[in-house]
Design an enzyme around this catalytic site. Structure first.
Site, PDB file in Angstrom:
ATOM      1  N   GLU A 153       0.889  -1.383   0.046  1.00  0.00           N
ATOM      2  CA  GLU A 153       0.028  -0.074   0.011  1.00  0.00           C
ATOM      3  C   GLU A 153       0.916   1.306  -0.001  1.00  0.00           C
ATOM      4  OE1 GLU A 153      -3.096  -0.302   2.852  1.00  0.00           O
ATOM      5  OE2 GLU A 153      -3.861  -1.953   1.900  1.00  0.00           O
ATOM      6  N   GLU A 202      -4.938  -8.971  -0.708  1.00  0.00           N
ATOM      7  CA  GLU A 202      -5.752  -8.602   0.511  1.00  0.00           C
ATOM      8  C   GLU A 202      -6.965  -8.218   0.129  1.00  0.00           C
ATOM      9  OE1 GLU A 202      -4.446  -5.379   3.426  1.00  0.00           O
ATOM     10  OE2 GLU A 202      -2.605  -5.976   3.068  1.00  0.00           O
TER      11      GLU A 202
HETATM   12  O1  AHR Z   1      -5.296  -6.181   6.720  1.00  0.00           O
HETATM   13  C1  AHR Z   1      -5.142  -5.074   7.507  1.00  0.00           C
HETATM   14  C2  AHR Z   1      -4.711  -4.122   6.724  1.00  0.00           C
HETATM   15  O2  AHR Z   1      -5.425  -3.612   5.868  1.00  0.00           O
HETATM   16  C3  AHR Z   1      -3.166  -4.294   6.001  1.00  0.00           C
HETATM   17  O3  AHR Z   1      -2.139  -4.308   7.160  1.00  0.00           O
HETATM   18  C4  AHR Z   1      -3.020  -3.079   5.173  1.00  0.00           C
HETATM   19  O4  AHR Z   1      -2.324  -3.423   4.051  1.00  0.00           O
HETATM   20  C5  AHR Z   1      -4.576  -2.877   4.920  1.00  0.00           C
HETATM   21  O5  AHR Z   1      -4.789  -1.629   4.867  1.00  0.00           O
END
Ligand code: AHR
Length: 534
Positions: free
Chosen positions: A209, A333
């Site tokens: 991110e 994710e």
């Molecule tokens: O999964 C939790 C968080 O969500 C992670 O650390 C981040 O990459 C995302 O914003």
């Protein structure tokens, strides 16, 4: 917890348009039309030093009374076996860009205790301050993670700190993990720490991110850093696959700008990108993970279903720069994300009890990945244990699987199968929200063929109506068929430490009539058909 059935408070005719009443499904599978292979990595996982994921979830320590294998919770290792051999991402997430891997090697008693990223950022403000979650003991480091991967037969995927450490520290990490014993000081350190054989880590995420917690960069700045980090990295025979920090959901500008800047430097630069990491959380609706109305659930299904367009739209955009589509999508994710008011322990940040609603979203999403097997090379549900769309709840000596775990176990059979062209047709579910008629998907599914076994999975997202379905097989016929279904009588049904089997799969009747299969998907169900082909 008592559920309120919103739909029962409004007349059925108003809630469901005519087309949605007495719906039936028409499914076609084209057995001779494979379009890709379903990578086992699309059933991948993610663990971060966050709340109760690592400490309490995975790592209990070698001296714990909780049964463990070298410090790793044994119940978890055992429960990973039915899920196949996939991939595990670590140590973050946002945590990765604050993590120095050198803190997590060597004798545990000498490792530094450091404030956890999530603590530093004040996100744990409601957590008792003396709790273990405040600091990271670094007891679980590189060797522990990579041994955990070996125990569960998962390919490791390491996320590299690009925000707060230089590229040299990344190179040293590659040496530490992959250099043969005796090759250099990094390899010597690994051997001294108990692992003679190199770990041969293939997957490296370069930043996380980077548009946000990973450095708040522009895509242009990120592409410069990315090229620097991936230039002249140490190689020991095996290829390294670099995964670049892609967009947040529908941030197409991030995708366009990154690809533009890479290609501007030189078209060959895209060879450095194995995967483009998309993050998409469909969030939550309702009050808590277990307290929500049917309308909340349908709204949630609509949000989850956005994954389809995110994949196709980003893919199309990537194709403008990469005509042969050598760069694949990595959805590293994804998941539902509820308030943590139902977490099984107070320090389980982003933890929540998972219900049948989450299982339906797991089915919907995994089927989406399978239908795009030619585009999505890896996906990692967030997160494995005690966090976001978790597969397990664990606290001290208590442990259970969630309905989402059951979906992953049912879907395992798709791994390495040839993805088949298939269509899943049923009218959408109509419902009324704030006096407006809206609709959510009713049916989604996917099909694959491995050797002689056809696997079809599908989700009926109607909370009230069963869905009779006819599956037409084109180009083959089935000799023997078996069905399995995961369902519940209440959408908020869930497993708990006291009732670990409240939600679990059951056999499902499937009829064979020549090249046709017939079955009925119960309301709110995920089904699997396994057919031995003639
Ligand atoms: O999964 C939790 C968080 O969500 C992670 O650390 C981040 O990459 C995302 O914003």
């Amino acid at each position: 917890m008592k559920r309120r059935h919103f739909l029962s408070t409004i007349p059925l005719a108003m809630a469901l348009p005519r087309s949605a009443r007495a719906a039936a499904a028409d499914i076609s599978v084209f057995v001779n039309e494979p379009f890709g292979t379903i990578s086992p990595f699309v059933h991948g996982h993610f663990v971060e030093h966050l709340g109760g994921v690592i400490y309490d979830g995975i790592w209990v320590g070698e001296n714990s009374k909780i049964p463990n294998i070298g410090g790793v919770r044994k119940a978890l290792v055992d429960a990973m076996q039915p899920l196949g051999s996939t991939v595990m991402r670590w140590p973050g997430g946002c945590f990765a860009d604050s993590y120095d891997w050198r803190d997590g090697i060597g004798p545990r008693e000498k490792r530094p205790r450091k404030p956890n990223f999530w603590m530093q950022n004040g996100i744990l403000r409601n957590v008792p301050m003396d709790h273990v979650a405040r600091n990271d003991s670094n007891a679980f480091g590189t060797n522990e993670f990579l041994r955990f991967c070996r125990l569960i037969d998962a390919a490791p995927y390491l996320a590299v700190n690009m925000r707060s450490l230089p590229a040299q520290v990344f190179n040293d990490w590659i040496d530490y993990c992959n250099a043969p014993a005796g090759a250099n000081t990094m390899a010597d350190q690994r051997v001294a720490n108990g692992d003679r054989d190199p770990f041969n880590v293939r997957f490296w995420g370069v930043g996380n991110e980077s548009w946000g917690c990973g450095g708040e960069m522009t895509a242009g700045e990120y592409s410069t850093e990315y090229r620097k980090f991936t230039a002249w990295t140490p190689r020991y025979g095996n290829p390294l696959s670099f995964i670049a920090a892609g967009p947040n959901g529908g941030d197409f500008r991030w995708t366009r700008d990154f690809f533009t800047r890479m290609v501007d430097k030189s078209p060959g630069m895209l060879n450095r990108v194995w995967g483009w990491a998309l993050h998409y959380y469909c969030g939550t609706t309702g009050k808590t993970s277990v307290d929500f109305t049917d309308v909340d659930a349908y709204d949630h299904f609509q949000r989850a279903d956005r994954m389809e367009r995110l994949i196709t739209d980003h893919w199309q955009l990537m194709g403008e720069f990469d005509r042969e589509h050598r760069v694949k999508l990595v959805v590293d994710e994804w998941g539902t994300w509820h308030p943590d008011s139902t977490a099984v322990a107070p320090h389980h940040l982003f933890g929540s009890v998972q219900t049948m609603r989450d299982a339906l979203i797991a089915g919907l999403t995994l089927d989406t990945f399978h239908r795009h097997a030619d585009k999505v090379a890896m996906a990692n549900v967030a997160q494995l244990v005690n966090c976001i769309q978790t597969l397990f709840l664990a606290h001290e000596d208590k442990f259970c699987v969630t309905p989402t775990w059951h979906v992953f176990a049912m879907y395992r059979q798709h791994q390495n199968g040839k993805a088949l062209r298939a269509s899943f047709n049923a009218p959408r579910v109509g419902y009324t929200k704030e006096d407006k008629e809206v609709s959510a998907p009713r049916l989604a599914g996917s099909a694959s063929l491995a050797e002689n076994t056809l696997t079809v999975t599908a989700t009926n997202l109607s909370l009230t109506e069963a869905l009779p379905a006819v599956v037409q097989l084109h180009g083959g016929s089935a000799k023997e068929v078996r069905g399995q279904v995961l369902s519940a009588s209440d959408i908020s049904a869930h497993n708990s430490f006291a009732h670990p089997e409240a939600v679990k799969p059951a056999p499902l009747a499937v009829e064979i009539a020549g090249t046709t299969l017939k079955l009925t998907l119960p309301p709110m169900s995920v089904v699997k058909i396994e057919a031995r082909m003639g």
